[in-house]
Design an enzyme around this catalytic site. Structure first.
Site, PDB file in Angstrom:
ATOM      1  N   ALA A  13      -1.782 -25.136 -17.316  1.00 25.13           N
ATOM      2  CA  ALA A  13      -1.076 -25.906 -18.342  1.00 25.13           C
ATOM      3  C   ALA A  13      -1.977 -27.012 -18.895  1.00 25.13           C
ATOM      4  O   ALA A  13      -1.969 -27.307 -20.104  1.00 25.13           O
ATOM      5  CB  ALA A  13       0.200 -26.495 -17.769  1.00 25.13           C
ATOM      6  N   TYR A  14      -2.755 -27.632 -18.016  1.00 25.03           N
ATOM      7  CA  TYR A  14      -3.697 -28.679 -18.431  1.00 25.03           C
ATOM      8  C   TYR A  14      -4.741 -28.116 -19.407  1.00 25.03           C
ATOM      9  O   TYR A  14      -4.998 -28.702 -20.473  1.00 25.03           O
ATOM     10  CB  TYR A  14      -4.366 -29.252 -17.188  1.00 25.03           C
ATOM     11  CG  TYR A  14      -5.601 -30.080 -17.439  1.00 25.03           C
ATOM     12  CD1 TYR A  14      -5.511 -31.384 -17.905  1.00 25.03           C
ATOM     13  CD2 TYR A  14      -6.870 -29.552 -17.181  1.00 25.03           C
ATOM     14  CE1 TYR A  14      -6.654 -32.142 -18.124  1.00 25.03           C
ATOM     15  CE2 TYR A  14      -8.004 -30.303 -17.389  1.00 25.03           C
ATOM     16  CZ  TYR A  14      -7.898 -31.601 -17.866  1.00 25.03           C
ATOM     17  OH  TYR A  14      -9.031 -32.341 -18.071  1.00 25.03           O
ATOM     18  N   LEU A  15      -5.339 -26.977 -19.062  1.00 28.00           N
ATOM     19  CA  LEU A  15      -6.352 -26.388 -19.930  1.00 28.00           C
ATOM     20  C   LEU A  15      -5.766 -25.969 -21.270  1.00 28.00           C
ATOM     21  O   LEU A  15      -6.387 -26.177 -22.323  1.00 28.00           O
ATOM     22  CB  LEU A  15      -7.003 -25.188 -19.246  1.00 28.00           C
ATOM     23  CG  LEU A  15      -7.882 -25.505 -18.025  1.00 28.00           C
ATOM     24  CD1 LEU A  15      -8.366 -24.212 -17.384  1.00 28.00           C
ATOM     25  CD2 LEU A  15      -9.067 -26.387 -18.412  1.00 28.00           C
TER      26      LEU A  15
END
Length: 221
Positions: free
Chosen positions: A130-132
């Site tokens: 999700a961060y990427l």
């Protein structure tokens, strides 16, 4: 030169604030918690309390008025879930870019992440994935803006080892590698001194054997 940094209490941002203040720039750091102000003052930066997850474009634009450059170095941080990766790493970056345009600040630097340009491979931790994705979406939004003179910096694995002043910086792929936060801050400071050469570039950064000033000059001649 006046520079406003979102995520002003972050580990890269505090290092960058010290470097910029040390060379005579006027620096402001956007923070969420008033209790963080002392650390910014110690770094030579003006603390600006503004929560990017609840602020409006106008709220942030007021803090950017008169700035020569803006740096987005905010992040949801370790321990946060997938939802905050979206609200901070994507939405807050987009909001900060909107505010920069509203305030007439063209120079805009982003601290992104290596791997943000592709779909995370199967088996990636869901929160890290999700961060990427959030970083990649923010980068894509910022690259689409003709009103910003943007540069996106994508470091490899971040460490708190002392900086060496030696890096590998590339418009292509550097390959995987680590880089001290000290050296990330030094590259950001050098990119802020570069007025035009690095505009419109997405750069990968890891440790290497080229002095920071030479590495920036090589990608932004």
């Amino acid at each position: 030169m006046r520079i406003v940094i979102a995520g002003g209490h972050g580990r890269i941002a505090l290092r960058l604030e010290r470097l910029l203040a040390g060379r005579g720039d006027e620096v402001a750091g956007v923070i969420r918690r008033p209790g963080q102000a002392g650390d910014l003052l110690a770094a030579g930066a003006e603390p600006v309390v503004c929560d990017l997850e609840s602020a409006t474009v106008g709220d942030i634009a007021r803090h950017l008025e008169g700035a020569d450059a803006a740096v987005f170095a905010a992040g949801a941080g370790p321990g946060s879930g997938a939802e905050r990766k979206d609200t901070v790493d994507r939405a807050a970056a987009v909001l900060f870019a909107d505010a920069a345009e509203a305030a007439g600040v063209r120079r805009f630097l982003v601290v992104s992440s290596m791997g943000a340009d592709r779909e995370p491979p199967p088996g990636t931790d869901p929160v890290f994935a999700a961060y990427l994705r959030a970083k990649g979406a923010a980068d894509a939004d910022i690259r689409s803006r003709p009103g910003l003179d943007w540069t996106i910096l994508r470091p490899g694995a971040l460490t708190d080892e002392p900086g060496t002043g030696l890096v590998t910086l590339s418009t292509g792929s550097t390959g995987r590698g680590a880089v001290p936060r000290d050296d990330v801050a030094a590259v950001l400071a050098a990119l802020l001194e570069d007025e035009r050469g690095s505009v419109g570039l997405t750069l990968e950064l890891i440790g290497g054997d080229t002095p920071v000033a030479e590495a920036v000059k090589a990608v932004a001649p």
